[in-house]
Design a protein around this motif. Sequence first.
Motif, PDB file in Angstrom:
ATOM      1  N   ARG A   1      -5.438   0.157   9.745  1.00 57.55           N
ATOM      2  CA  ARG A   1      -4.370   0.682   9.529  1.00 57.55           C
ATOM      3  C   ARG A   1      -4.414   2.166   8.820  1.00 57.55           C
ATOM      4  N   PHE A   2      -3.712   3.025   9.604  1.00 64.00           N
ATOM      5  CA  PHE A   2      -3.751   4.255   8.845  1.00 64.00           C
ATOM      6  C   PHE A   2      -2.581   4.734   8.338  1.00 64.00           C
ATOM      7  N   MET A   3      -2.408   5.552   7.276  1.00 65.38           N
ATOM      8  CA  MET A   3      -1.092   6.094   6.688  1.00 65.38           C
ATOM      9  C   MET A   3      -1.236   7.381   6.064  1.00 65.38           C
ATOM     10  N   VAL A   4      -0.245   8.307   6.307  1.00 66.84           N
ATOM     11  CA  VAL A   4      -0.345   9.527   6.032  1.00 66.84           C
ATOM     12  C   VAL A   4       1.216   9.858   5.387  1.00 66.84           C
ATOM     13  N   ILE A   5       1.098  10.486   4.180  1.00 65.74           N
ATOM     14  CA  ILE A   5       2.205  10.868   3.445  1.00 65.74           C
ATOM     15  C   ILE A   5       2.530  12.256   3.430  1.00 65.74           C
TER      16      ILE A   5
ATOM     17  N   THR B   1       6.538   2.611   9.603  1.00 67.48           N
ATOM     18  CA  THR B   1       5.270   1.848   9.513  1.00 67.48           C
ATOM     19  C   THR B   1       4.873   1.261  10.898  1.00 67.48           C
ATOM     20  N   SER B   2       5.696   1.611  12.006  1.00 67.54           N
ATOM     21  CA  SER B   2       5.162   1.190  13.193  1.00 67.54           C
ATOM     22  C   SER B   2       5.236   2.451  14.287  1.00 67.54           C
ATOM     23  N   CYS B   3       4.370   3.482  13.815  1.00 62.78           N
ATOM     24  CA  CYS B   3       4.484   4.606  14.923  1.00 62.78           C
ATOM     25  C   CYS B   3       3.508   4.299  16.287  1.00 62.78           C
TER      26      CYS B   3
ATOM     27  N   TRP C   1       1.008  -1.260   0.002  1.00 65.11           N
ATOM     28  CA  TRP C   1      -0.165  -0.068   0.011  1.00 65.11           C
ATOM     29  C   TRP C   1       0.974   1.201   0.005  1.00 65.11           C
ATOM     30  N   MET C   2       1.654   1.271   0.872  1.00 68.31           N
ATOM     31  CA  MET C   2       2.663   2.234   1.037  1.00 68.31           C
ATOM     32  C   MET C   2       3.546   2.426  -0.326  1.00 68.31           C
ATOM     33  N   ILE C   3       4.208   1.524  -0.974  1.00 67.36           N
ATOM     34  CA  ILE C   3       4.809   1.571  -2.122  1.00 67.36           C
ATOM     35  C   ILE C   3       3.918   1.996  -3.235  1.00 67.36           C
TER      36      ILE C   3
ATOM     37  N   LEU D   1      11.124  -4.196  -2.000  1.00 66.84           N
ATOM     38  CA  LEU D   1      10.040  -3.300  -2.774  1.00 66.84           C
ATOM     39  C   LEU D   1      10.714  -2.067  -3.004  1.00 66.84           C
ATOM     40  N   ILE D   2      11.450  -1.455  -2.124  1.00 67.12           N
ATOM     41  CA  ILE D   2      11.940  -0.010  -2.530  1.00 67.12           C
ATOM     42  C   ILE D   2      12.945  -0.332  -3.660  1.00 67.12           C
ATOM     43  N   ARG D   3      13.813  -1.158  -3.608  1.00 65.99           N
ATOM     44  CA  ARG D   3      14.684  -1.301  -4.818  1.00 65.99           C
ATOM     45  C   ARG D   3      14.288  -1.662  -6.066  1.00 65.99           C
ATOM     46  N   GLN D   4      12.999  -2.355  -6.088  1.00 64.67           N
ATOM     47  CA  GLN D   4      12.337  -2.503  -7.537  1.00 64.67           C
ATOM     48  C   GLN D   4      11.513  -1.467  -7.713  1.00 64.67           C
ATOM     49  N   SER D   5      11.121  -0.671  -6.851  1.00 65.07           N
ATOM     50  CA  SER D   5       9.973   0.483  -7.223  1.00 65.07           C
ATOM     51  C   SER D   5      10.715   1.933  -7.604  1.00 65.07           C
ATOM     52  N   PHE D   6      11.977   2.036  -7.248  1.00 66.54           N
ATOM     53  CA  PHE D   6      12.394   3.258  -7.642  1.00 66.54           C
ATOM     54  C   PHE D   6      14.021   3.182  -8.186  1.00 66.54           C
ATOM     55  N   LYS D   7      14.166   4.332  -9.103  1.00 58.50           N
ATOM     56  CA  LYS D   7      15.264   4.151  -9.867  1.00 58.50           C
ATOM     57  C   LYS D   7      16.641   4.332  -8.884  1.00 58.50           C
ATOM     58  N   ASN D   8      17.658   3.840  -9.306  1.00 55.99           N
ATOM     59  CA  ASN D   8      18.904   4.121  -8.504  1.00 55.99           C
ATOM     60  C   ASN D   8      18.932   4.480  -7.145  1.00 55.99           C
ATOM     61  N   VAL D   9      18.141   3.717  -6.288  1.00 44.80           N
ATOM     62  CA  VAL D   9      18.033   4.073  -5.007  1.00 44.80           C
ATOM     63  C   VAL D   9      19.521   4.188  -4.379  1.00 44.80           C
ATOM     64  N   LYS D  10      19.933   5.196  -3.641  1.00 49.62           N
ATOM     65  CA  LYS D  10      21.064   5.488  -3.256  1.00 49.62           C
ATOM     66  C   LYS D  10      21.705   4.797  -1.765  1.00 49.62           C
TER      67      LYS D  10
END
Lengths: 257, 203
Positions: free
Chosen positions: B196-200, B130-132, B40-42, B72-81
């Motif tokens: 579950r709640f999410m805010v960005i 993800t664990s506030c 969901w976050m991704i 998930l981060i690695r496959q979803s974003f380009k050139n993660v540093k």
Amino acid sequence: MIHVLCSRWGEKYGVEYVNRLYNMTKRHLPTEFKFYCQTEQTDGLDRNVEVLPFLTKLPESTPEAMANSTDKFRNLPRLWDRPKLNYFDPECWGLDGMKIAFDLDVIIHNDITTLVDLYKGRPLKHRSWWHNMKEEAKPNWRRRYGARTNGSFYLWEGSQFQPVWDDLQENWKRIYFCFHGGSDNFLTTRHFDLFDFTGPEHMYSFNRGARYPDDLSVHTFRPNSVMTLFNTDPDNKMNLEIHEAVEVYPYLKELWQ
Amino acid sequence: MPIPVWDWSDVFVEIGRKYPHRFEDFAQSFAENQWSSKTWMIEQLKIHDVSDQRNLKFTIMGSWYGTLLVPLIRQSFKNVKEIVMIDYDEETLELAKFVNRFNDPNLIKYVQKDLNFDYDRIENDVIINTSCEHMYPMKDFDIKGLCVFQSNNFRKELAHINCVDSVEELIEQSGLTQIDYKGERQFHKWETFSKRFMVIGKK
């Protein structure tokens, strides 16, 4: 001279718990001692019990301030036994020398000198030997800031609790918030290495046993221990407070006088 | 790149050998509700402007093993540093290193800290927590970057010291002033009360 302290607030334990604790100390501590109770409820107190005021050096730590706190966890104030944190004030009401603090819900039945003799220059507290240590090692135990010690008994001298007090002064807000389970959760998580521990042969829990895994029978009196603890688990309906236990087990009544 | 679940085979062998007390915890790290919350976050981050940036740097507060989130981060974003994993538990991070052993060693940094006490300032492009519900309110942390915060109302778990009842409450206790996304999802598939709640957004 040893200073023996206890605390009473609220109505969970009647004044007889304080007076009987004094009597048991008198019977089982052959050294010269003075007995104190941190309380505002002075009615019915034995005249040999010296009253100590609740300290206010820690914010929101008096029973009244704690009860008025709107930030509760499962209907209890977070870090619900805050008044006991006052023991860790290095000034400690100006009491010099060795100090012992007992919870009210203990029965002392042998010579306290055994515990005093364990003192080797570091504060003493009881380890929760009745726990399965493998469970304690599981990640969720740490994630819950689970307690591994039991604060029914403390023995210390001078300013040995200075690091605890400094931590409380600096981080009280977060400490209260995070350690909703109480002072044992706080001390286990942040100051475990400060302590030496009494052994399972010195005290045990009437509701949980003495030592995992081979001595866990509950509601079984262990006459050779110095004292019996009555720590309870709110989720366990089998747990007995002292005033309940003495009705079921008359031999405890003779000891709790 | 799919989630490399074949790597977990070796992880379970390692757990059986060195960390038998952790097998249940590790298994829970990719339970259905973990998968649901991380994907969901991704999904939401991928449609956020931040996904256009290259060389993104992430900080994960309370990272656990990174079982799902790191791949998930690695496959979803380009050139993660960079991915900084912060967790309270030393053994968790030891195992996280093993889980992520095939990643570029410079990509992931492991930081052992109790966020509730030892870490007040965090700065990175994206800060994920993800664990506030396990932590002191986020508004009391000095956080610079795009924040992705999740919490829940599942109070039965004793480790959940800071549950909230709505996404508005999560926003209030996060101290976010710019809200780019807010939402709620069912927490468990077998009951509808827990959410579950999410805010960005940004502070």
